[in-house]
Design a protein around this motif. Structure first.
Motif, mmCIF file in Angstrom:
data_model
loop_
_atom_site.group_PDB
_atom_site.id
_atom_site.type_symbol
_atom_site.label_atom_id
_atom_site.label_comp_id
_atom_site.label_asym_id
_atom_site.label_seq_id
_atom_site.Cartn_x
_atom_site.Cartn_y
_atom_site.Cartn_z
ATOM 1 N N ALA A 189 8.176 101.133 46.395
ATOM 2 C CA ALA A 189 8.523 100.532 47.424
ATOM 3 C C ALA A 189 8.340 99.066 47.663
ATOM 4 O O ALA A 189 9.071 98.238 48.018
ATOM 5 N N ASN A 190 7.288 98.649 47.217
ATOM 6 C CA ASN A 190 6.796 97.223 47.152
ATOM 7 C C ASN A 190 7.633 96.493 46.197
ATOM 8 O O ASN A 190 8.120 95.203 46.860
ATOM 9 N N LYS A 191 7.906 97.165 45.318
ATOM 10 C CA LYS A 191 8.711 96.210 44.103
ATOM 11 C C LYS A 191 10.061 96.191 44.881
ATOM 12 O O LYS A 191 10.838 95.181 44.796
ATOM 13 N N TYR A 192 10.510 97.201 45.664
ATOM 14 C CA TYR A 192 11.905 96.870 46.124
ATOM 15 C C TYR A 192 12.039 96.060 47.438
ATOM 16 O O TYR A 192 12.970 95.261 47.266
ATOM 17 N N ILE A 193 10.802 96.040 47.993
ATOM 18 C CA ILE A 193 11.072 95.173 49.365
ATOM 19 C C ILE A 193 10.877 93.465 48.724
ATOM 20 O O ILE A 193 11.453 92.774 49.098
ATOM 21 N N ALA A 194 10.129 93.598 47.761
ATOM 22 C CA ALA A 194 9.823 92.300 47.094
ATOM 23 C C ALA A 194 11.008 91.639 46.549
ATOM 24 O O ALA A 194 11.584 90.343 46.724
ATOM 25 N N LYS A 195 12.072 92.248 45.922
ATOM 26 C CA LYS A 195 13.304 92.052 45.503
ATOM 27 C C LYS A 195 14.152 91.805 46.524
ATOM 28 O O LYS A 195 15.011 90.586 46.549
ATOM 29 N N GLU A 196 14.202 92.413 47.600
ATOM 30 C CA GLU A 196 15.149 92.115 48.845
ATOM 31 C C GLU A 196 14.670 91.067 49.496
ATOM 32 O O GLU A 196 15.383 90.009 49.790
ATOM 33 N N PHE A 197 13.268 90.549 49.966
ATOM 34 C CA PHE A 197 13.062 89.445 50.226
ATOM 35 C C PHE A 197 13.032 88.096 49.371
ATOM 36 O O PHE A 197 13.250 87.070 49.853
ATOM 37 N N GLU B 113 15.722 87.761 47.401
ATOM 38 C CA GLU B 113 16.941 87.453 47.754
ATOM 39 C C GLU B 113 17.188 86.820 49.158
ATOM 40 O O GLU B 113 18.039 85.698 49.145
ATOM 41 N N ILE B 114 16.318 87.303 50.307
ATOM 42 C CA ILE B 114 16.433 86.633 51.596
ATOM 43 C C ILE B 114 16.209 85.125 51.389
ATOM 44 O O ILE B 114 16.603 84.266 51.989
ATOM 45 N N THR B 115 14.907 84.855 50.800
ATOM 46 C CA THR B 115 14.458 83.625 50.456
ATOM 47 C C THR B 115 15.571 82.560 49.763
ATOM 48 O O THR B 115 15.672 81.597 50.245
ATOM 49 N N ASN B 116 15.934 83.197 48.594
ATOM 50 C CA ASN B 116 17.287 82.235 48.244
ATOM 51 C C ASN B 116 18.583 82.010 49.151
ATOM 52 O O ASN B 116 18.890 80.962 48.902
ATOM 53 N N LEU B 117 18.715 83.207 49.933
ATOM 54 C CA LEU B 117 19.926 82.990 50.725
ATOM 55 C C LEU B 117 19.585 81.767 51.800
ATOM 56 O O LEU B 117 20.180 80.970 52.032
ATOM 57 N N ILE B 118 18.234 81.779 52.220
ATOM 58 C CA ILE B 118 17.865 80.723 53.203
ATOM 59 C C ILE B 118 17.645 79.349 52.724
ATOM 60 O O ILE B 118 18.422 78.520 53.219
ATOM 61 N N ASP B 119 17.361 79.318 51.486
ATOM 62 C CA ASP B 119 17.496 77.951 50.696
ATOM 63 C C ASP B 119 18.937 77.455 50.509
ATOM 64 O O ASP B 119 18.842 76.205 50.776
ATOM 65 N N LYS B 120 19.896 78.522 50.341
ATOM 66 C CA LYS B 120 21.135 77.786 50.294
ATOM 67 C C LYS B 120 21.886 77.333 51.733
ATOM 68 O O LYS B 120 22.964 76.541 51.621
ATOM 69 N N GLY B 121 21.271 77.571 52.725
ATOM 70 C CA GLY B 121 21.588 77.257 53.899
ATOM 71 C C GLY B 121 22.866 78.112 54.398
ATOM 72 O O GLY B 121 23.278 79.171 53.909
ATOM 73 N N TYR B 122 23.423 77.683 55.709
ATOM 74 C CA TYR B 122 24.067 78.819 56.442
ATOM 75 C C TYR B 122 25.654 78.770 55.785
ATOM 76 O O TYR B 122 26.176 77.885 55.459
ATOM 77 N N ASN C 6 26.135 87.670 56.591
ATOM 78 C CA ASN C 6 26.565 88.912 56.363
ATOM 79 C C ASN C 6 25.670 89.715 55.322
ATOM 80 O O ASN C 6 25.318 90.943 55.415
ATOM 81 N N ILE C 7 25.289 88.970 54.250
ATOM 82 C CA ILE C 7 24.405 89.506 53.411
ATOM 83 C C ILE C 7 22.953 89.844 54.142
ATOM 84 O O ILE C 7 22.413 90.841 53.870
ATOM 85 N N LEU C 8 22.631 88.862 54.691
ATOM 86 C CA LEU C 8 21.291 88.961 55.540
ATOM 87 C C LEU C 8 21.263 89.908 56.281
ATOM 88 O O LEU C 8 20.194 90.846 56.555
ATOM 89 N N LEU C 9 22.504 90.248 57.242
ATOM 90 C CA LEU C 9 22.373 91.299 58.195
ATOM 91 C C LEU C 9 22.274 92.749 57.508
ATOM 92 O O LEU C 9 22.113 93.813 58.110
ATOM 93 N N LEU D 60 19.508 98.482 54.353
ATOM 94 C CA LEU D 60 19.198 98.604 53.164
ATOM 95 C C LEU D 60 17.507 98.939 52.987
ATOM 96 O O LEU D 60 17.239 99.901 52.181
ATOM 97 N N LEU D 61 16.755 98.194 53.640
ATOM 98 C CA LEU D 61 15.458 98.359 53.908
ATOM 99 C C LEU D 61 15.078 99.914 54.173
ATOM 100 O O LEU D 61 14.358 100.427 53.470
ATOM 101 N N SER D 62 15.559 100.248 55.409
ATOM 102 C CA SER D 62 14.966 101.296 56.092
ATOM 103 C C SER D 62 15.678 102.575 55.243
ATOM 104 O O SER D 62 14.693 103.560 55.197
ATOM 105 N N THR D 63 16.721 102.855 54.881
ATOM 106 C CA THR D 63 17.264 103.592 54.039
ATOM 107 C C THR D 63 16.265 103.874 52.880
ATOM 108 O O THR D 63 15.776 105.090 52.280
ATOM 109 N N HIS D 64 16.119 102.771 52.013
ATOM 110 C CA HIS D 64 15.097 102.908 50.797
ATOM 111 C C HIS D 64 13.858 103.370 50.905
ATOM 112 O O HIS D 64 13.190 104.231 50.556
#
Ligand code: ASP
Ligand code: MG
Length: 438
Positions: free
Chosen positions: A87-95, A97-106, A112-115, A120-124
């Protein structure tokens, strides 16, 4: 086979996730559709808003906070070293990606990917927990089968075709978990069914797999006969027809997404509303069957704008209403209520983003008056127009309140009234006393 959808509160804490897992683990095969943990989609929307206003630093900070929250959830949810690691590996991977998305700007794509991350997190996490407990469980990816067209409308036949291989692959598994809310658009990009859309996912999936029943599990014991936020002593309604439920969901009953009823009704699959916190409570059963005559429930919808259009040209003329409706059509603004007289028509909208443009067009051939902050009070039931006195009971109950519009006879299952928003609580309470307490 049933589809069971659990809302954000139902999976909002590790202990609620444990509880939901017990509910779904009754030995029968089912599809379990989950929302994001409560608060997560809001947090993701906020991150996206910060990106929109170019506040990348704040967005990054919020991302870190959310990651911390999920690290804590994993800690409390799971006990085995193996699944904690997974689970920690999974959430690390998702976050990451979230960090990379934030770096790229809006961009809309980023938003939509952020939302999509909440579901994805709750189901996993629930999947990892049930695996740890040795349940017969599988996780199938909604992004591989839920799809919408250019207009944002779900493609039910395509969904049916695409979900089939996943159902076949998991045919020996009892609990088939998937994500609510998220889907892909006509270009294959990550998208969603709009806020609150997990209910809609559940009924689309129910239709796609020919489910026997669509169960919507929330934190209240079904639909109530009035709004518990404004009226004391409301009670759950045991049975509703699809039409009555759709009307109530649209006109303010927050428990169910209004679109959720349509696929269920089209494919004639009953919907059962259940309370996760009180699984033995009966809940509300929604089907095509019309049970009992008379009034069943009252709901209110706020922030309605009334538009009165007056023109002597309407007198004895045809084509006038078409001209009016075409303007709303062009501005993609749905009309909720309409009442007409020989020289005037009043109608209501709840989305006033195009109001100025609409008014400007109508004013070229008629005069227009606008009333903002109105409330639609919707009374639902088997209120057949051929039954005596139905409207009288309603207007009698509200005789101390000025009524701006009345709509009766449009269907057999609703009477709608428009009042100034300031009278809403009073109107809901008066109707409650007269319709349900007498
Ligand atoms: N998580 C999404 C939302 O908060 C979808 C849902 O829960 O129905 O809007
Ligand atoms: Mg919801």
């Amino acid at each position: 086979m049933n589809v069971q959808k659990f809302g954000g509160t139902s999976v909002g804490t590790p202990s609620n996730m444990h509880h939901v897992s017990k509910i779904v683990n009754d030995g029968s095969r089912k599809v379990v559709v989950l929302s994001a943990m409560s608060g997560t989609t809001n947090a993701l929307v906020e991150i996206s808003d910060r990106l929109k206003s170019s506040n990348l630093e704040m967005a990054a900070e919020m991302g870190i906070m959310l990651h911390k929250k999920y690290t804590q959830v994993v800690e409390e949810l799971l006990t085995s070293k193996e699944y904690k690691e997974k689970a920690n590996k999974y959430i690390a991977k998702e976050f990451e990606e979230i960090t990379n998305l934030i770096d790229k700007g809006y961009s809309l794509e980023t938003e939509n990917i952020l939302l999509s991350k909440g579901e994805l997190l709750s189901t996993h996490l629930v999947y990892f927990y049930q695996k740890q407990e040795g349940y017969s469980v599988a996780l199938i990816p909604a992004l591989e089968f839920m799809c919408i067209n250019e207009e944002g409308e779900p493609q039910i036949e395509l969904i049916r075709e695409r979900i089939r291989p996943f159902m076949d692959q998991t045919k020996d598994v009892s609990i088939v978990i998937t994500q609510g809310f998220i889907c892909r658009d006509h270009e294959g990009k990550v998208s969603n069914l709009k806020r609150g859309g997990s209910d809609y996912s559940a009924s689309l999936i129910g239709a796609a797999v020919d489910a026997d029943m669509i169960e919507i599990w929330t934190d209240i014991d079904g639909m109530h006969n009035n709004d518990p936020r404004y009226v004391e002593g409301t009670a759950p309604i045991r049975q509703l027809s699809f039409d009555e439920a759709a009307e109530l969901a649209y006109f303010g009953a927050k428990i169910l997404h209004p679109f959720c009823i349509f696929p269920a009704q089209e494919f004639n699959i009953p919907v059962l509303l259940k309370n996760t916190m009180e699984p033995t409570a009966e809940g509300t059963f929604i089907s095509k069957k019309i049970v009992s005559r008379g009034f069943k429930a009252v709901a209110a919808k706020d922030n309605i704008t009334a538009i009165k259009i007056k023109s002597s040209r309407m007198l004895m003329a045809y084509g006038f209403l078409r001209k009016v409706f075409e303007i709303f059509d062009r501005h993609r603004t749905p009309i909720d209520m309409i009442t007409t007289s020989e020289v005037a028509v009043s109608l209501t909208i709840d989305n006033d983003s195009e109001l100025a443009a609409i008014v400007a067009e109508i004013e070229t051939f008629a005069s227009v008056e606008i009333d903002a902050n109105q409330t639609i009070i919707c009374i639902v039931g088997n209120v057949m127009a051929d039954e005596m006195g139905m409207a009288e009971v309603v207007t009698n109950a509200l005789k101390t309140i000025p009524i701006r519009m009345i709509s009766y006879g449009g269907s057999e299952h609703n009477i709608s009234l428009l009042i100034n928003g300031e009278y809403k609580t009073q109107a809901l309470n008066l109707l409650h006393q007269h319709l349900f307490k007498a």
